[in-house]
Scaffold this motif. Structure first.
Motif, PDB file in Angstrom:
ATOM      1  N   ASP A 546       0.809  -1.224   0.000  1.00 47.89           N
ATOM      2  CA  ASP A 546       0.000   0.000   0.000  1.00 47.89           C
ATOM      3  C   ASP A 546       0.842   1.275   0.000  1.00 47.89           C
ATOM      4  N   LEU A 547       2.114   1.154   0.358  1.00 48.30           N
ATOM      5  CA  LEU A 547       2.938   2.349   0.535  1.00 48.30           C
ATOM      6  C   LEU A 547       3.187   3.106  -0.771  1.00 48.30           C
ATOM      7  N   PRO A 548       3.603   2.444  -1.861  1.00 46.33           N
ATOM      8  CA  PRO A 548       3.823   3.204  -3.100  1.00 46.33           C
ATOM      9  C   PRO A 548       2.573   3.932  -3.571  1.00 46.33           C
ATOM     10  N   LYS A 549       1.412   3.296  -3.419  1.00 48.36           N
ATOM     11  CA  LYS A 549       0.159   3.941  -3.838  1.00 48.36           C
ATOM     12  C   LYS A 549      -0.133   5.168  -2.972  1.00 48.36           C
ATOM     13  N   ALA A 550       0.122   5.041  -1.669  1.00 47.51           N
ATOM     14  CA  ALA A 550      -0.110   6.180  -0.775  1.00 47.51           C
ATOM     15  C   ALA A 550       0.817   7.336  -1.117  1.00 47.51           C
ATOM     16  N   LEU A 551       2.050   7.031  -1.469  1.00 48.83           N
ATOM     17  CA  LEU A 551       2.993   8.085  -1.850  1.00 48.83           C
ATOM     18  C   LEU A 551       2.571   8.751  -3.156  1.00 48.83           C
ATOM     19  N   ASP A 552       2.063   7.976  -4.085  1.00 51.58           N
ATOM     20  CA  ASP A 552       1.575   8.563  -5.341  1.00 51.58           C
ATOM     21  C   ASP A 552       0.404   9.513  -5.072  1.00 51.58           C
ATOM     22  N   ARG A 553      -0.507   9.099  -4.195  1.00 48.01           N
ATOM     23  CA  ARG A 553      -1.627   9.986  -3.851  1.00 48.01           C
ATOM     24  C   ARG A 553      -1.109  11.247  -3.158  1.00 48.01           C
ATOM     25  N   ALA A 554      -0.104  11.079  -2.310  1.00 46.70           N
ATOM     26  CA  ALA A 554       0.481  12.239  -1.613  1.00 46.70           C
ATOM     27  C   ALA A 554       1.036  13.247  -2.606  1.00 46.70           C
ATOM     28  N   LEU A 555       1.767  12.757  -3.606  1.00 51.02           N
ATOM     29  CA  LEU A 555       2.342  13.669  -4.595  1.00 51.02           C
ATOM     30  C   LEU A 555       1.260  14.389  -5.388  1.00 51.02           C
ATOM     31  N   THR A 556       0.179  13.706  -5.677  1.00 54.15           N
ATOM     32  CA  THR A 556      -0.923  14.342  -6.395  1.00 54.15           C
ATOM     33  C   THR A 556      -1.511  15.495  -5.585  1.00 54.15           C
ATOM     34  N   VAL A 557      -1.735  15.271  -4.293  1.00 57.28           N
ATOM     35  CA  VAL A 557      -2.274  16.320  -3.424  1.00 57.28           C
ATOM     36  C   VAL A 557      -1.300  17.487  -3.331  1.00 57.28           C
ATOM     37  N   ILE A 558      -0.020  17.185  -3.154  1.00 63.21           N
ATOM     38  CA  ILE A 558       0.990  18.235  -2.997  1.00 63.21           C
ATOM     39  C   ILE A 558       1.100  19.074  -4.266  1.00 63.21           C
ATOM     40  N   ARG A 559       1.132  18.410  -5.418  1.00 64.06           N
ATOM     41  CA  ARG A 559       1.381  19.127  -6.669  1.00 64.06           C
ATOM     42  C   ARG A 559       0.137  19.806  -7.239  1.00 64.06           C
ATOM     43  N   SER A 560      -1.008  19.178  -7.097  1.00 63.27           N
ATOM     44  CA  SER A 560      -2.207  19.753  -7.709  1.00 63.27           C
ATOM     45  C   SER A 560      -2.999  20.633  -6.752  1.00 63.27           C
ATOM     46  N   GLU A 561      -2.917  20.333  -5.441  1.00 61.09           N
ATOM     47  CA  GLU A 561      -3.710  21.083  -4.470  1.00 61.09           C
ATOM     48  C   GLU A 561      -2.858  21.942  -3.539  1.00 61.09           C
ATOM     49  N   ARG A 562      -1.537  21.736  -3.561  1.00 61.12           N
ATOM     50  CA  ARG A 562      -0.600  22.499  -2.719  1.00 61.12           C
ATOM     51  C   ARG A 562      -0.984  22.405  -1.246  1.00 61.12           C
ATOM     52  N   ARG A 563      -1.337  21.185  -0.817  1.00 62.11           N
ATOM     53  CA  ARG A 563      -1.652  20.951   0.591  1.00 62.11           C
ATOM     54  C   ARG A 563      -0.624  20.021   1.204  1.00 62.11           C
ATOM     55  N   GLN A 564      -0.423  20.143   2.507  1.00 63.98           N
ATOM     56  CA  GLN A 564       0.479  19.252   3.220  1.00 63.98           C
ATOM     57  C   GLN A 564      -0.134  17.857   3.329  1.00 63.98           C
ATOM     58  N   VAL A 565       0.752  16.852   3.458  1.00 62.94           N
ATOM     59  CA  VAL A 565       0.320  15.460   3.548  1.00 62.94           C
ATOM     60  C   VAL A 565       1.079  14.780   4.676  1.00 62.94           C
ATOM     61  N   LEU A 566       0.384  13.940   5.434  1.00 63.64           N
ATOM     62  CA  LEU A 566       1.030  13.113   6.459  1.00 63.64           C
ATOM     63  C   LEU A 566       0.672  11.650   6.227  1.00 63.64           C
ATOM     64  N   LEU A 567       1.710  10.813   6.137  1.00 60.13           N
ATOM     65  CA  LEU A 567       1.527   9.369   6.052  1.00 60.13           C
ATOM     66  C   LEU A 567       1.986   8.751   7.364  1.00 60.13           C
ATOM     67  N   ASN A 568       1.075   8.105   8.059  1.00 60.20           N
ATOM     68  CA  ASN A 568       1.359   7.421   9.312  1.00 60.20           C
ATOM     69  C   ASN A 568       1.641   5.953   8.975  1.00 60.20           C
ATOM     70  N   VAL A 569       2.928   5.615   8.859  1.00 54.94           N
ATOM     71  CA  VAL A 569       3.322   4.297   8.363  1.00 54.94           C
ATOM     72  C   VAL A 569       3.632   3.385   9.550  1.00 54.94           C
ATOM     73  N   MET A 570       2.828   2.358   9.719  1.00 52.26           N
ATOM     74  CA  MET A 570       2.986   1.427  10.829  1.00 52.26           C
ATOM     75  C   MET A 570       4.058   0.419  10.455  1.00 52.26           C
ATOM     76  N   CYS A 571       5.227   0.514  11.095  1.00 51.59           N
ATOM     77  CA  CYS A 571       6.368  -0.289  10.660  1.00 51.59           C
ATOM     78  C   CYS A 571       7.045  -0.978  11.835  1.00 51.59           C
ATOM     79  N   THR A 572       7.917  -1.912  11.498  1.00 51.89           N
ATOM     80  CA  THR A 572       8.746  -2.561  12.498  1.00 51.89           C
ATOM     81  C   THR A 572       9.975  -1.690  12.748  1.00 51.89           C
ATOM     82  N   THR A 573      10.800  -2.106  13.679  1.00 54.11           N
ATOM     83  CA  THR A 573      12.048  -1.389  13.931  1.00 54.11           C
ATOM     84  C   THR A 573      13.139  -1.876  13.007  1.00 54.11           C
TER      85      THR A 573
END
Length: 573
Positions: A546-573
């Motif tokens: 799901d991560l690459p897709k979320a990053l692609d959506r983030a770039l779309t929001v940043i570039r087309s809407e000029r809004r900030q984006v936060l991805l809360n990525v649940m990961c291991t250490t």
């Protein structure tokens, strides 16, 4: 010499006009009662169309000082920060310590409790004006700044500002501290005359090296069979990075960027051997340490017997560190860019053995291939684990970042990423003060509005960064930063340190307790929900696919809407 005169202005107005003339574009601030003359001056300037620094409201001091840090990291130019008297200074101190250790120029201002109890405009007018006064307000920051002073009279304003900025910009660069009493700021000057065009004082540039010392260094490196270069912050100067690229390639000397805070050598450079200093330290017979505060950890390894160690930089001994006892057979205080050019010329002039250099080059090509094989094996292991790991996040960010400015306060694995351009990677919490990355990314976005800016933080560092204040600034200033939270549900650095000391201890044995004391976070934090408050875009990511897709959506929001984006990525250490 041409001079400019302002008439019937307050010291606060004169100060802002002078800052603008000296190249200060932004005034990052967390205001208090001491700001009244400055706020009035900004309002007057806006009403009359005057050119003043742009005021930026930061709801927490940590954000204000970190924004100035991020701006300086990108541009190399100091900006103004101002906080509220002693309490604001205390809140900003963590960020100030980071700025000092990473040698970022900064004009750090604070108000001062009004001196007069009555009888002057700006004198004390509230209960807090007694309780906030200190005998030595600057004492709390004196070890973190290069210079401190209290403005005592408007007549000295130009010389004080010029001295502050020249000292901040002098090598080694760093923050300075100027306190501004309210009565002084509120004083009206019938006229204020100053010299426009950049000031009457200039910063001191780093000097060239002593020729005898340079020749000695060249001889040491030319005689060596297995020389090594260690770097950490050399990339603050893009020209120094280019000089290192040429020198290391010509002389076939491996470069290890140990605990790198900047891009010191392109990731794809044949002599870039990664960040593992212990794989190289004990083999080298000559070591060139460039702009590196801590070149290795003595408890983990030391240079081999008989090896010669050369330290080069603006202050190669780091004299503001109380204890630093790394082996040093030759120290050269000079601009690293200049030194590397001179060393290259000296070694090419009959000192260096061409056959030895080419033999070393062939061996290093094999070591480089081995390094890539190790990295590939690590990536395959991460893929087969089924977990979402820091490697997944790092490689996914690498795939979309382009020429982005990336800030690391996380488990970001730069050894699995490509940074070939100078000034595109920053790891600058050099004093260990957490929470700098959010504000630094905002400051970088201010400095480079057309670049993608990515702040990567751990969940603990994110909470340290006063996130609501940071996201307010991003919304208010329309800064479309991408924030990526490596959410491993705890203090991984603290956990790692504990288990390093007590490998067989109770904390390391998960079967003995449900949670490790003071390190595990027992509350599920839905950080992405903060975006609902500030009008940004937030997502929670739990699976590697799901991560690459979320990053692609983030770039779309940043570039087309000029809004900030936060991805809360649940990961291991």
């Amino acid at each position: 010499m041409t001079q400019k005169t302002l008439t019937n202005v307050t010291v606060a107005e004169a100060y802002l006009h002078l800052l603008a003339d000296r190249g200060i574009e932004y005034f990052f601030a967390n205001a208090g009662t001491d700001f009244a003359p400055l706020i009035e001056a900004f309002a007057k300037g806006e009403a009359q169309g005057q050119t003043l620094p742009k005021p930026v409201t930061a709801p927490h001091e940590n954000i204000a000082v970190s924004m100035a840090l991020g701006h300086a990291l990108v541009t190399g130019k100091p900006q103004a920060v101002m906080v509220h008297v002693n309490v604001g200074t205390a809140n900003a101190l963590c960020g100030l310590l980071n700025a000092q250790r990473v040698r970022a120029p900064m004009l750090f201002n604070a108000g001062r409790t009004p001196i007069m109890e009555e009888g002057m405009r700006g004198a004390r007018s509230g209960f807090v004006h007694w309780t906030q006064e200190m005998y030595d307000q600057a004492g709390m920051v004196r070890e973190a700044v290069k210079w401190d002073y209290e403005l005592r009279n408007g007549e000295q304003l130009e010389l004080v500002v010029d001295r502050a900025l020249s000292i901040a910009g002098s090598a080694p660069q760093g923050p300075v501290y100027l306190t501004l009493p309210r009565e002084v700021l509120a004083t009206t000057l019938e006229s204020f005359t100053y010299t426009p065009g950049g000031g009457r004082q200039r910063a001191v540039t780093a000097a060239g090296a002593n020729l005898t010392a340079l020749a000695e260094a060249a001889d040491i490196l030319a005689r060596a069979n297995t020389p090594l270069i260690i770097t950490s912050t050399l990339g603050r100067n893009p020209a120094a990075m280019a000089a290192l690229s040429r020198f290391a390639l010509d002389m076939a000397i491996p470069v290890v960027s140990y605990n790198p805070r900047t891009v010191d050598l392109p990731s794809t450079h044949p002599m870039n051997m990664g960040q593992d200093i212990n794989a190289w330290l004990g083999q080298a017979d000559a070591i060139l340490v460039l702009d590196t505060m801590v070149p290795w950890l003595p408890r983990e390894g030391s240079p081999r017997a008989g090896a010669k160690v050369i330290h080069i930089g603006e202050d190669p001994l780091y004299q503001n560190l109380p204890i630093r006892s790394f082996q040093c057979d030759l120290a050269i205080s000079a601009d690293t860019e200049i030194v590397l050019g001179e060393l290259g010329r000296l070694m090419a002039d009959g000192r260096s053995d061409a056959d030895k250099v080419e033999h070393r080059r062939a061996g290093l090509a094999e070591r480089r291939r081995d390094l890539e094989a190790v990295r590939l094996a690590a990536w395959r292991a991460a893929q087969s684990s089924g977990d979402l790991t820091p490697l997944h996040i790092s490689r996914a960010i690498d795939a979309i970042k382009g020429d982005a400015l990336v800030f690391k306060e996380s488990g970001l694995r730069i050894d699995h990423m490509t940074f070939d351009e100078p000034g595109t990677y920053f790891f600058s919490g050099a004093a260990g003060g957490l929470g700098w990355s959010l504000g630094a990314a905002l400051g970088a976005q201010v400095a480079a509005p057309d670049r993608l800016v990515i702040s990567t933080v751990g969940d603990g560092s994110y909470m340290f960064g006063t996130p609501l204040a940071a996201h307010f600034v991003a919304a208010e200033q329309q800064l479309p930063v991408l924030f990526v939270v490596f959410n491993n549900r705890g203090w991984h650095a603290v956990r790692r340190s504990t288990r390093g000391m007590y490998k067989e201890g109770y904390a390391a044995d998960a079967s003995k307790q449900a949670n490790e004391p003071l390190t595990d976070f027992g509350v599920e934090m839905n950080f992405e929900k903060v975006m609902d408050v500030v009008g940004g875009h937030g997502e929670r990511v739990e699976h590697p696919d799901d991560l690459p897709k979320a990053l692609d959506r983030a770039l779309t929001v940043i570039r087309s809407e000029r809004r900030q984006v936060l991805l809360n990525v649940m990961c291991t250490t």
